[in-house]
Design a protein around this motif. Sequence first.
Motif, mmCIF file in Angstrom:
data_model
loop_
_atom_site.group_PDB
_atom_site.id
_atom_site.type_symbol
_atom_site.label_atom_id
_atom_site.label_comp_id
_atom_site.label_asym_id
_atom_site.label_seq_id
_atom_site.Cartn_x
_atom_site.Cartn_y
_atom_site.Cartn_z
ATOM 1 N N LEU A 22 0.828 -1.204 0.000
ATOM 2 C CA LEU A 22 0.000 0.000 0.000
ATOM 3 C C LEU A 22 0.869 1.265 0.000
ATOM 4 N N LEU A 23 1.978 1.240 0.714
ATOM 5 C CA LEU A 23 2.900 2.378 0.682
ATOM 6 C C LEU A 23 3.534 2.546 -0.697
ATOM 7 N N VAL A 24 3.873 1.426 -1.326
ATOM 8 C CA VAL A 24 4.421 1.482 -2.687
ATOM 9 C C VAL A 24 3.372 2.036 -3.645
ATOM 10 N N ALA A 25 2.115 1.617 -3.467
ATOM 11 C CA ALA A 25 1.040 2.130 -4.320
ATOM 12 C C ALA A 25 0.866 3.632 -4.122
ATOM 13 N N ALA A 26 0.971 4.107 -2.883
ATOM 14 C CA ALA A 26 0.866 5.547 -2.631
ATOM 15 C C ALA A 26 2.003 6.301 -3.317
ATOM 16 N N ALA A 27 3.202 5.739 -3.280
ATOM 17 C CA ALA A 27 4.328 6.364 -3.965
ATOM 18 C C ALA A 27 4.123 6.362 -5.475
ATOM 19 N N LEU A 28 3.533 5.294 -5.996
ATOM 20 C CA LEU A 28 3.263 5.237 -7.432
ATOM 21 C C LEU A 28 2.211 6.262 -7.842
ATOM 22 N N VAL A 29 1.197 6.455 -7.015
ATOM 23 C CA VAL A 29 0.193 7.486 -7.303
ATOM 24 C C VAL A 29 0.855 8.851 -7.302
ATOM 25 N N TRP A 30 1.711 9.081 -6.337
ATOM 26 C CA TRP A 30 2.418 10.353 -6.235
ATOM 27 C C TRP A 30 3.296 10.599 -7.471
ATOM 28 N N ARG A 31 3.852 9.508 -8.024
ATOM 29 C CA ARG A 31 4.688 9.622 -9.219
ATOM 30 C C ARG A 31 3.881 9.651 -10.516
ATOM 31 N N GLY A 32 2.558 9.484 -10.406
ATOM 32 C CA GLY A 32 1.703 9.565 -11.578
ATOM 33 C C GLY A 32 1.498 8.256 -12.316
ATOM 34 N N ARG A 33 1.843 7.148 -11.719
ATOM 35 C CA ARG A 33 1.665 5.837 -12.356
ATOM 36 C C ARG A 33 0.423 5.172 -11.772
ATOM 37 N N ILE A 34 -0.717 5.643 -12.202
ATOM 38 C CA ILE A 34 -1.993 5.247 -11.612
ATOM 39 C C ILE A 34 -2.307 3.772 -11.898
ATOM 40 N N GLY A 35 -2.083 3.307 -13.106
ATOM 41 C CA GLY A 35 -2.405 1.923 -13.467
ATOM 42 C C GLY A 35 -1.654 0.912 -12.629
ATOM 43 N N THR A 36 -0.364 1.124 -12.498
ATOM 44 C CA THR A 36 0.442 0.221 -11.681
ATOM 45 C C THR A 36 0.061 0.340 -10.208
ATOM 46 N N ALA A 37 -0.255 1.556 -9.766
ATOM 47 C CA ALA A 37 -0.642 1.770 -8.374
ATOM 48 C C ALA A 37 -1.945 1.036 -8.042
#
Length: 131
Positions: A22-37
């Motif tokens: 979930l923390l990795v997903a939050a970082a991915l959202v922050w980086r703009g990678r919504i699909g992977t998140a």
Amino acid sequence: MKSRGPANPERSFGISVGAVLLLVAAALVWRGRIGTAEIVGGIGAVLLTLGLTRPRLLKWPSAVWWKFAMVLGYVNARIILTAIFIVFLTPLGLLWRAIGRDPLARQRRHWPGWSPYPPRYSNRDHFTRMY
């Protein structure tokens, strides 16, 4: 002595791996990678939920995870640390020996002699608050 791991490895696996995903997903959202998140966050949410509510359902994923952790620990302890020792510490030790550096003051010529007793140790209250 062989490590037994946590008392409830399924719960531990679900909570820890789910929270990290979930923390990795939050970082991915922050980086703009919504699909992977979405994918990583979905897996993390499922693991966290199962770890908190039904840890028995995580028996097989947890077993695979712990086997992977044991293999990774073996690799880290044997191969990576050996490579670091050979590549970094051995040349550094040889260089220090060649230039005469003695950081531990093991030779008699580097020994400073007796060190004075610090005055703060005279007070007994010093030992009640060591940190």
